[in-house]
Motif scaffolding. Structure first.
Motif, PDB file in Angstrom:
ATOM      1  N   GLY A  87      64.636 -12.759  60.061  1.00  0.00           N
ATOM      2  CA  GLY A  87      64.129 -11.885  61.116  1.00  0.00           C
ATOM      3  C   GLY A  87      64.546 -10.443  60.927  1.00  0.00           C
ATOM      4  O   GLY A  87      63.749  -9.521  61.133  1.00  0.00           O
ATOM      5  N   GLN A  88      65.792 -10.230  60.499  1.00  0.00           N
ATOM      6  CA  GLN A  88      66.287  -8.871  60.279  1.00  0.00           C
ATOM      7  C   GLN A  88      65.531  -8.186  59.140  1.00  0.00           C
ATOM      8  O   GLN A  88      65.125  -7.032  59.262  1.00  0.00           O
ATOM      9  CB  GLN A  88      67.783  -8.894  59.971  1.00  0.00           C
ATOM     10  N   VAL A 105      62.545  -9.004  57.968  1.00  0.00           N
ATOM     11  CA  VAL A 105      61.152  -8.826  58.393  1.00  0.00           C
ATOM     12  C   VAL A 105      61.024  -7.587  59.273  1.00  0.00           C
ATOM     13  O   VAL A 105      60.154  -6.738  59.052  1.00  0.00           O
ATOM     14  CB  VAL A 105      60.646 -10.087  59.130  1.00  0.00           C
ATOM     15  N   GLU A 106      61.886  -7.447  60.261  1.00  0.00           N
ATOM     16  CA  GLU A 106      61.809  -6.300  61.170  1.00  0.00           C
ATOM     17  C   GLU A 106      62.161  -4.988  60.475  1.00  0.00           C
ATOM     18  O   GLU A 106      61.605  -3.944  60.790  1.00  0.00           O
ATOM     19  CB  GLU A 106      62.697  -6.517  62.399  1.00  0.00           C
ATOM     20  N   ARG A 107      63.074  -5.040  59.520  1.00  0.00           N
ATOM     21  CA  ARG A 107      63.466  -3.821  58.813  1.00  0.00           C
ATOM     22  C   ARG A 107      62.352  -3.323  57.897  1.00  0.00           C
ATOM     23  O   ARG A 107      62.148  -2.121  57.760  1.00  0.00           O
ATOM     24  CB  ARG A 107      64.747  -4.117  58.006  1.00  0.00           C
ATOM     25  N   ALA A 133      58.960  -4.427  58.051  1.00  0.00           N
ATOM     26  CA  ALA A 133      57.614  -4.479  58.639  1.00  0.00           C
ATOM     27  C   ALA A 133      56.984  -3.097  58.844  1.00  0.00           C
ATOM     28  O   ALA A 133      55.793  -2.931  58.588  1.00  0.00           O
ATOM     29  CB  ALA A 133      57.642  -5.250  59.957  1.00  0.00           C
ATOM     30  N   PRO A 134      57.743  -2.084  59.282  1.00  0.00           N
ATOM     31  CA  PRO A 134      57.114  -0.771  59.473  1.00  0.00           C
ATOM     32  C   PRO A 134      56.542  -0.153  58.187  1.00  0.00           C
ATOM     33  O   PRO A 134      55.680   0.708  58.254  1.00  0.00           O
ATOM     34  CB  PRO A 134      58.253   0.094  60.024  1.00  0.00           C
ATOM     35  N   ALA A 193      51.887  -6.777  58.479  1.00  0.00           N
ATOM     36  CA  ALA A 193      53.082  -6.830  59.330  1.00  0.00           C
ATOM     37  C   ALA A 193      52.880  -7.831  60.463  1.00  0.00           C
ATOM     38  O   ALA A 193      53.785  -8.620  60.774  1.00  0.00           O
ATOM     39  CB  ALA A 193      53.400  -5.449  59.888  1.00  0.00           C
ATOM     40  N   ARG A 224      55.103 -11.149  60.913  1.00  0.00           N
ATOM     41  CA  ARG A 224      55.882 -11.355  62.146  1.00  0.00           C
ATOM     42  C   ARG A 224      55.481 -12.655  62.836  1.00  0.00           C
ATOM     43  O   ARG A 224      56.318 -13.373  63.372  1.00  0.00           O
ATOM     44  CB  ARG A 224      55.689 -10.169  63.092  1.00  0.00           C
ATOM     45  N   ASN A 257      56.986 -15.540  60.874  1.00  0.00           N
ATOM     46  CA  ASN A 257      58.437 -15.578  61.108  1.00  0.00           C
ATOM     47  C   ASN A 257      58.742 -16.138  62.495  1.00  0.00           C
ATOM     48  O   ASN A 257      59.634 -16.965  62.657  1.00  0.00           O
ATOM     49  CB  ASN A 257      59.037 -14.180  60.947  1.00  0.00           C
ATOM     50  N   GLY A 258      57.979 -15.700  63.500  1.00  0.00           N
ATOM     51  CA  GLY A 258      58.186 -16.181  64.862  1.00  0.00           C
ATOM     52  C   GLY A 258      57.909 -17.666  65.008  1.00  0.00           C
ATOM     53  O   GLY A 258      58.512 -18.339  65.842  1.00  0.00           O
TER      54      GLY A 258
END
Length: 189
Positions: A11-12, A14-16, A18-19, A26, A30, A33-34
């Protein structure tokens, strides 16, 4: 790695990252991953990074490698995921950047990136002497022709010498880089 830690790290990452990706990639990543589909999320992430030639930091590369290695080692027999082509694609097609320092001009060149990855792989793999000892125990209990051949290769003095030299070189470089960073820190303080 525990499942909870793996999910958190995925998750970290992916979020780091994704932008940096196109919006549709993205969102797909996400969503996967969710839903707990980490293989799909990581595959989408790495594929998008390579396809769009998006730069990643060495830390991001190490995190991606660690997560893919965990997936590969813990995957069931029905799931076969060969991470090497994926990571090679990242190295070949994606510019690997180091954390900028005041003295840096910019991104490292391809030779530096390749050398960095090689040294990291050398440090992570077991030594040839460990392989030799493990194979010796295996051959003592159950000696098939293939296992004997593997043991003979692992016990070859030339293989052992090359492996020792590679580990030594990687260690020397790591110490050299650490001394440079310590020197820079002392100068900054």
């Amino acid at each position: 790695m525990e499942p909870g830690e793996f999910a958190k790290r995925t998750g970290q990452v992916v979020e780091r990252l994704a932008p940096k990706l196109p919006a549709q990639h993205a969102a797909s990543m996400r969503g996967a991953n969710g839903a707990g589909e980490w293989l799909i999320a990581l595959d989408t992430l790495v594929g998008s990074l390579a396809e769009k030639r998006i730069p990643v930091s060495p830390e991001d590369y190490r995190d991606l490698r660690l997560l893919l290695e965990h997936l590969t080692s813990s995957a069931s027999a029905s799931v076969r995921y060969d991470m090497e082509p994926v990571l090679a694609c990242l190295l070949r097609d994606v510019l690997v950047l180091r954390r900028p320092r005041p003295t840096d001009v910019g991104a490292m060149d391809e030779a530096e990136a390749s050398g960095q990855v090689w040294r990291e792989e050398v440090r992570m793999r077991p030594s040839a002497a460990q392989d030799r000892d493990t194979l010796a125990r295996l051959v003592d209990t159950d000696a098939s022709d293939f296992e004997v051949e593997l043991y003979e290769r692992a016990a070859d003095p030339q293989v052992l010498a090359i492996d020792r030299a590679q580990h030594s070189h990687a260690g020397q470089h790591a110490r050299h880089v650490r001394r440079i960073r310590e020197r820079e820190q002392r100068q900054d303080d």
